[in-house]
Design an enzyme around this catalytic site. Sequence first.
Site, PDB file in Angstrom:
ATOM      1  N   GLN A  82     -11.238  26.636   0.793  1.00  7.23           N
ATOM      2  CA  GLN A  82     -12.561  25.892   0.293  1.00  7.23           C
ATOM      3  C   GLN A  82     -12.292  23.806   0.387  1.00  7.23           C
ATOM      4  O   GLN A  82     -14.002  23.605   0.724  1.00  7.23           O
ATOM      5  CB  GLN A  82     -12.783  26.657  -0.568  1.00  7.23           C
ATOM      6  N   VAL A  84     -12.393  20.324   1.705  1.00  6.95           N
ATOM      7  CA  VAL A  84     -12.837  19.076   2.709  1.00  6.95           C
ATOM      8  C   VAL A  84     -11.782  18.297   2.977  1.00  6.95           C
ATOM      9  O   VAL A  84     -12.484  17.269   3.776  1.00  6.95           O
ATOM     10  CB  VAL A  84     -14.596  18.811   2.622  1.00  6.95           C
ATOM     11  N   ASP A  85     -10.480  18.405   1.918  1.00  8.61           N
ATOM     12  CA  ASP A  85      -9.843  17.163   1.851  1.00  8.61           C
ATOM     13  C   ASP A  85      -8.940  16.561   3.344  1.00  8.61           C
ATOM     14  O   ASP A  85      -8.490  15.495   3.542  1.00  8.61           O
ATOM     15  CB  ASP A  85      -8.675  16.679   1.023  1.00  8.61           C
ATOM     16  N   HIS A 100     -15.906  25.160   4.107  1.00 11.79           N
ATOM     17  CA  HIS A 100     -17.379  24.065   3.646  1.00 11.79           C
ATOM     18  C   HIS A 100     -16.606  22.367   4.239  1.00 11.79           C
ATOM     19  O   HIS A 100     -17.241  21.878   4.054  1.00 11.79           O
ATOM     20  CB  HIS A 100     -16.676  24.001   2.299  1.00 11.79           C
TER      21      HIS A 100
HETATM   22  C1  BJW Z   1      -5.426  24.526 -11.405  1.00 11.64           C
HETATM   23  C2  BJW Z   1      -5.062  23.109 -10.713  1.00 11.64           C
HETATM   24  C3  BJW Z   1      -3.845  22.870 -10.880  1.00 11.64           C
HETATM   25  C4  BJW Z   1      -7.237  22.843 -11.220  1.00 11.64           C
HETATM   26  N1  BJW Z   1      -2.738  23.701  -9.790  1.00 11.64           N
HETATM   27  N2  BJW Z   1      -4.732  25.699 -10.507  1.00 11.64           N
HETATM   28  C5  BJW Z   1     -22.799  36.093  -3.524  1.00 11.64           C
HETATM   29  C6  BJW Z   1     -23.491  36.205  -5.465  1.00 11.64           C
HETATM   30  C7  BJW Z   1     -24.146  34.560  -6.095  1.00 11.64           C
HETATM   31  C8  BJW Z   1     -24.845  33.381  -5.290  1.00 11.64           C
HETATM   32  C9  BJW Z   1     -24.608  33.809  -4.156  1.00 11.64           C
HETATM   33  C10 BJW Z   1     -23.716  34.919  -3.064  1.00 11.64           C
HETATM   34  N3  BJW Z   1     -23.905  34.527  -1.624  1.00 11.64           N
HETATM   35  C11 BJW Z   1     -23.877  33.199  -1.587  1.00 11.64           C
HETATM   36  C12 BJW Z   1     -24.459  33.047  -3.259  1.00 11.64           C
HETATM   37  C13 BJW Z   1     -25.315  31.290  -3.397  1.00 11.64           C
HETATM   38  C14 BJW Z   1     -23.861  30.246  -2.838  1.00 11.64           C
HETATM   39  C15 BJW Z   1     -22.792  30.587  -4.308  1.00 11.64           C
HETATM   40  O1  BJW Z   1     -21.949  30.748  -4.266  1.00 11.64           O
HETATM   41  N4  BJW Z   1     -23.441  30.168  -5.630  1.00 11.64           N
HETATM   42  C16 BJW Z   1     -22.365  30.123  -6.617  1.00 11.64           C
HETATM   43  C17 BJW Z   1     -22.281  29.706  -7.726  1.00 11.64           C
HETATM   44  C18 BJW Z   1     -23.408  31.738  -7.305  1.00 11.64           C
HETATM   45  N5  BJW Z   1     -23.466  30.251  -2.230  1.00 11.64           N
HETATM   46  C19 BJW Z   1     -23.936  29.481  -1.034  1.00 11.64           C
HETATM   47  O2  BJW Z   1     -25.171  28.699  -1.035  1.00 11.64           O
HETATM   48  C20 BJW Z   1     -22.349  29.149   0.571  1.00 11.64           C
HETATM   49  N6  BJW Z   1     -23.424  29.683   1.490  1.00 11.64           N
HETATM   50  C21 BJW Z   1     -24.252  31.274   2.078  1.00 11.64           C
HETATM   51  O3  BJW Z   1     -23.753  31.479   1.107  1.00 11.64           O
HETATM   52  O4  BJW Z   1     -25.205  30.785   2.787  1.00 11.64           O
HETATM   53  C22 BJW Z   1     -25.868  32.317   2.733  1.00 11.64           C
HETATM   54  C23 BJW Z   1     -26.890  31.978   1.629  1.00 11.64           C
HETATM   55  C24 BJW Z   1     -27.968  30.945   0.714  1.00 11.64           C
HETATM   56  C25 BJW Z   1     -28.497  31.358   0.661  1.00 11.64           C
HETATM   57  C26 BJW Z   1     -28.611  31.514  -0.528  1.00 11.64           C
HETATM   58  C27 BJW Z   1     -27.468  33.038  -0.107  1.00 11.64           C
HETATM   59  C28 BJW Z   1     -26.742  33.400   0.319  1.00 11.64           C
HETATM   60  C29 BJW Z   1     -22.430  27.596   0.743  1.00 11.64           C
HETATM   61  C30 BJW Z   1     -21.953  27.456  -0.528  1.00 11.64           C
HETATM   62  C31 BJW Z   1     -20.954  26.245  -0.357  1.00 11.64           C
HETATM   63  C32 BJW Z   1     -20.657  25.568  -1.547  1.00 11.64           C
HETATM   64  N7  BJW Z   1     -19.801  24.614  -0.900  1.00 11.64           N
HETATM   65  C33 BJW Z   1     -19.659  23.235  -2.445  1.00 11.64           C
HETATM   66  C34 BJW Z   1     -20.218  21.899  -2.495  1.00 11.64           C
HETATM   67  C35 BJW Z   1     -19.636  21.305  -1.067  1.00 11.64           C
HETATM   68  C36 BJW Z   1     -18.048  21.192  -0.514  1.00 11.64           C
HETATM   69  C37 BJW Z   1     -17.725  19.536  -0.924  1.00 11.64           C
HETATM   70  O5  BJW Z   1     -18.617  18.562  -1.825  1.00 11.64           O
HETATM   71  O6  BJW Z   1     -16.316  18.582  -1.431  1.00 11.64           O
HETATM   72  O7  BJW Z   1     -17.475  23.481  -1.927  1.00 11.64           O
HETATM   73  S1  BJW Z   1     -19.644  23.737  -4.006  1.00 11.64           S
HETATM   74  C38 BJW Z   1     -17.463  23.375  -4.699  1.00 11.64           C
HETATM   75  O8  BJW Z   1     -16.887  25.082  -5.169  1.00 11.64           O
HETATM   76  C39 BJW Z   1     -17.882  22.791  -3.351  1.00 11.64           C
HETATM   77  C40 BJW Z   1     -16.089  24.095  -3.112  1.00 11.64           C
HETATM   78  O9  BJW Z   1     -15.165  24.344  -1.738  1.00 11.64           O
HETATM   79  C41 BJW Z   1     -16.176  25.467  -4.019  1.00 11.64           C
HETATM   80  C42 BJW Z   1     -15.302  25.993  -4.717  1.00 11.64           C
HETATM   81  O10 BJW Z   1     -14.665  25.522  -6.049  1.00 11.64           O
HETATM   82  P1  BJW Z   1     -12.986  25.084  -5.830  1.00 11.64           P
HETATM   83  O11 BJW Z   1     -12.402  25.030  -5.010  1.00 11.64           O
HETATM   84  O12 BJW Z   1     -13.245  27.099  -6.441  1.00 11.64           O
HETATM   85  O13 BJW Z   1     -13.020  24.434  -7.402  1.00 11.64           O
HETATM   86  P2  BJW Z   1     -13.496  24.777  -8.880  1.00 11.64           P
HETATM   87  O14 BJW Z   1     -13.342  23.537  -9.306  1.00 11.64           O
HETATM   88  O15 BJW Z   1     -14.679  26.188  -9.342  1.00 11.64           O
HETATM   89  O16 BJW Z   1     -11.967  25.589  -9.559  1.00 11.64           O
HETATM   90  C43 BJW Z   1     -11.120  24.714  -9.451  1.00 11.64           C
HETATM   91  C44 BJW Z   1      -9.577  25.781  -9.864  1.00 11.64           C
HETATM   92  O17 BJW Z   1      -8.656  24.909  -9.749  1.00 11.64           O
HETATM   93  C45 BJW Z   1     -10.042  25.924 -11.553  1.00 11.64           C
HETATM   94  O18 BJW Z   1      -9.974  27.242 -11.375  1.00 11.64           O
HETATM   95  C46 BJW Z   1      -9.282  25.374 -11.790  1.00 11.64           C
HETATM   96  O19 BJW Z   1      -8.241  26.302 -13.874  1.00 11.64           O
HETATM   97  C47 BJW Z   1      -7.501  25.033 -11.031  1.00 11.64           C
HETATM   98  N8  BJW Z   1      -7.123  23.959 -11.223  1.00 11.64           N
HETATM   99  N9  BJW Z   1      -5.649  22.006 -11.116  1.00 11.64           N
HETATM  100  C48 BJW Z   1      -3.650  24.992  -9.836  1.00 11.64           C
HETATM  101  N10 BJW Z   1      -3.236  21.609 -10.311  1.00 11.64           N
END
Ligand code: BJW
Length: 239
Positions: A82, A84-85, A100
Amino acid sequence: MTGAGISAESGLPTFRGKDGLWEDQPVQEVATPRGFARDPALVWRFYSARRAAADSARPNAAHLALAELERSMGDRFLLATQNVDGLHQAAGSERVIELHGSLWRTRCSRCQRPSFEDRRYPVAPPLPVCDVCTEPGVDAALLRPAIVWFEEMLDPDDQGEVVRFLRRADAERAPLLFLAIGTSGIVYPAAAYVRYAKELGAGTWLANLERPENDWAFDHVVEGPATAVVPAMLGLAGS
Ligand code: BJW
């Protein structure tokens, strides 16, 4: 499958939680199409700062361990990130699906031209415009980061590749192992892959600093920092 947590120890902030990127910057302002339409300069400043941070970050022991695993497994391994880095590629991973998008690519906000590599850092108007669909004297189409924002579809080819990989293991009756690293399991569709893998009989593992929302989907959760946990899980020396 990896998330922001794997890059945290390379100095890149995660999204959620304390000191996360969304703490200072509301997600709707910088990571939605509406946010870009409202204030493209703000969005470009956010992503140019991210480009600069990623440019000075180096892959850590967890990225390197996954690259080493890929070298030993070949096409029996697929890395869906996920992130983008670009740190997985910098570590030597080649079979990487960037679900992503990529900080290092730019695309047009209007036309369907393919995204292209871009290492510029736009911060203020005049922002870069598309030289394919902008005609002189006609309203200019702004270029935008090739990132999948909320409410945008992931690339169907990328999603297809992940699904095909999981199904192939099933068809070949090969043992399937799904390992997620450093992700909160909140964002879909990426958060659903573990369930799909499980339906296909995969053993499911999570390496994360803390237990995430979708921990029930995993057979095993190993809590700890990725640079220690991942190399140890894969039988490699940590740092
Ligand atoms: C460590 C650590 C260490 C720390 N060692 N661990 C179904 C149900 C509900 C909602 C939806 C659904 N389907 C779609 C949706 C809507 C939406 C969504 O999911 N919303 C939720 C928030 C509920 N999804 C979308 O809109 C997606 N599109 C889509 O599905 O299109 C069809 C559609 C459209 C409209 C409606 C319905 C369907 C697109 C999602 C795009 C996400 N983009 C982002 C931002 C852009 C990227 C950027 O700028 O860099 O991507 S959001 C952001 O979150 C980013 C990440 O890739 C993504 C995930 O986050 P990640 O990587 O999990 O990071 P964190 O910070 O959340 O967690 C980090 C973890 O690491 C933590 O647990 C820490 O404990 C841990 N950690 N240090 C190990 N050292």
